[in-house]
Write an enzyme that holds these catalytic residues in place. Structure first.
Site, PDB file in Angstrom:
ATOM      1  N   SER A  40       0.849  -1.187   0.000  1.00 26.86           N
ATOM      2  CA  SER A  40       0.000   0.000   0.000  1.00 26.86           C
ATOM      3  C   SER A  40       0.886   1.238   0.000  1.00 26.86           C
ATOM      4  O   SER A  40       1.862   1.321   0.742  1.00 26.86           O
ATOM      5  CB  SER A  40      -0.953  -0.008   1.201  1.00 26.86           C
ATOM      6  OG  SER A  40      -0.249  -0.218   2.411  1.00 26.86           O
ATOM      7  N   MET A  41       0.524   2.210  -0.866  1.00 32.90           N
ATOM      8  CA  MET A  41       1.376   3.378  -1.076  1.00 32.90           C
ATOM      9  C   MET A  41       0.608   4.688  -0.897  1.00 32.90           C
ATOM     10  O   MET A  41       0.901   5.684  -1.528  1.00 32.90           O
ATOM     11  CB  MET A  41       1.998   3.311  -2.480  1.00 32.90           C
ATOM     12  CG  MET A  41       2.767   2.032  -2.755  1.00 32.90           C
ATOM     13  SD  MET A  41       3.613   1.971  -4.359  1.00 32.90           S
ATOM     14  CE  MET A  41       2.221   1.999  -5.500  1.00 32.90           C
ATOM     15  N   GLY A  42      -0.409   4.689  -0.032  1.00 27.21           N
ATOM     16  CA  GLY A  42      -1.158   5.907   0.233  1.00 27.21           C
ATOM     17  C   GLY A  42      -1.892   6.403  -0.995  1.00 27.21           C
ATOM     18  O   GLY A  42      -2.518   5.635  -1.731  1.00 27.21           O
ATOM     19  N   GLY A  54      -1.708   4.776  -4.412  1.00 29.72           N
ATOM     20  CA  GLY A  54      -2.354   3.510  -4.688  1.00 29.72           C
ATOM     21  C   GLY A  54      -1.650   2.343  -4.056  1.00 29.72           C
ATOM     22  O   GLY A  54      -1.169   2.402  -2.922  1.00 29.72           O
ATOM     23  N   GLY A  64      -6.032  -0.175   5.244  1.00 30.71           N
ATOM     24  CA  GLY A  64      -5.190  -1.301   4.859  1.00 30.71           C
ATOM     25  C   GLY A  64      -5.878  -2.636   5.091  1.00 30.71           C
ATOM     26  O   GLY A  64      -5.716  -3.583   4.314  1.00 30.71           O
ATOM     27  N   ASP A  65      -6.684  -2.716   6.155  1.00 33.31           N
ATOM     28  CA  ASP A  65      -7.432  -3.941   6.438  1.00 33.31           C
ATOM     29  C   ASP A  65      -8.488  -4.178   5.362  1.00 33.31           C
ATOM     30  O   ASP A  65      -8.752  -5.326   4.971  1.00 33.31           O
ATOM     31  CB  ASP A  65      -8.090  -3.848   7.812  1.00 33.31           C
ATOM     32  CG  ASP A  65      -7.102  -3.470   8.900  1.00 33.31           C
ATOM     33  OD1 ASP A  65      -5.944  -3.934   8.826  1.00 33.31           O
ATOM     34  OD2 ASP A  65      -7.473  -2.699   9.799  1.00 33.31           O
TER      35      ASP A  65
END
Length: 320
Positions: free
Chosen positions: A230-232, A235, A261-262
């Protein structure tokens, strides 16, 4: 996107250090000053609890286990009943910790204040292992999420992964720090670090997309089938042994970062169970994360909204 209820509850999440997520809204929040709360909301949480909650919103029946404090278990039990989540949690004395998110809607910032969790006893761990053993008989997917409470050895996840893999199960791991480092050698089916967690794991800075891809490839080459980073706002990257893709969401108004994230993990599992391609896995996972970011608490936007998000997400394959 289909949302029919899966008849068999074949997904179990394990949350050793859950929390009650308390969101408080304070305009122009200033440290060291008197701040006034305009609204507040408390939700049962913890990474694995959130994953199960989001999967329920996607139409899946799930089982949940881990540790919760008996003194404030009712808020969790209410969620489990509302969302048809089968409760296998071990109750331990005391209260489940509270994590506070200070939401400043004027400055558009979110400040986290996280408490440490309870310390389960050796007998509590034995009881949890029995719960996991019983879940193995009718569950195919297991999600190990979140931090380890104090007193639990960092190798605990590794032992659980080894046990579940020997039983032929798909294991998804979403943790960080020493817990991730000390369990990665057992080669879970999938992991979902963010950039900072991946940098910490590998001990190097990742500044470009190629850096991130190379880092993910390093882990895939050990036998992990899927690495999701995950890259904020940029994306997420989805890397498997055969292909790689980046999913970039459209701009959205973020109401809360609780569980984004979950939600991505939940979307990934839902997509894999449905037999989606990597690109469609990326779309659903990212749309599910967006669905969490636009809500308060561990719930998703409506199905039609998620379907709209999926259409707006840009997915491109990466050529190694």
């Amino acid at each position: 996107m289909e949302t029919e209820m899966v008849q068999l509850s074949n997904i179990a999440t394990i949350t050793l250090n859950p929390a009650i997520d308390k969101s408080v809204a304070i305009s122009n929040f200033t440290a060291g000053e008197v701040n006034r709360v305009s609204w507040e909301q408390s939700d049962p949480g913890g990474k694995g609890v959130n994953v199960a909650s989001f999967l329920a919103d996607l139409g899946f029946s799930t089982s949940v286990t881990g540790f919760i404090g008996i003194d404030n278990a009712s808020i969790f039990e209410k969620l489990f009943n509302q969302k048809n989540m089968t409760d296998h949690f071990v109750r331990i004395p005391g209260r489940t910790r509270v994590n506070v998110k200070i939401i400043d809607e004027v400055k558009k910032t979110i400040t986290d204040v996280n408490y440490s969790g309870q310390s389960p006893t050796e007998q509590d761990l034995i009881d949890l292992k029995k719960k996991i053993h019983n879940l193995v008989f009718d569950h195919d997917w297991f999600v190990l999420s979140g931090s380890l409470p104090s007193g639990i050895p960092t190798e605990f996840y590794a032992a659980v992964i080894k046990y579940l893999k020997n039983a032929g199960k798909h294991v998804v791991l979403d943790t960080s720090g020493e817990a991730l480092r000390d369990s990665i050698h057992e080669v879970p089916y999938a992991i979902k670090p963010n950039i900072a967690e991946l940098e910490e794991l590998l001990g190097r800075t990742l500044t470009t997309e190629q850096d991130v891809l190379n880092a993910a490839r390093t882990l895939v080459n050990t036998g992990i089938e899927y690495v999701i980073i995950s890259m904020g706002k940029d994306g997420a990257m989805f890397v498997s042994g055969a292909e790689s893709a980046v999913a970039v969401p459209p701009p959205i108004v973020v109401k809360s970062t609780v569980g984004a994230g979950d939600a991505m993990v939940a979307g990934f599992i839902a997509a894999k169970i449905k037999g989606f391609s990597l690109e469609d896995c990326a779309r659903l996972s990212t749309a599910t994360a967006m669905g969490a970011l636009t809500q308060l608490g561990p719930k998703l936007a409506e199905t039609q909204v998620l379907e709209s998000y999926m259409q707006q997400i840009s997915v491109r394959k990466i050529v190694d």
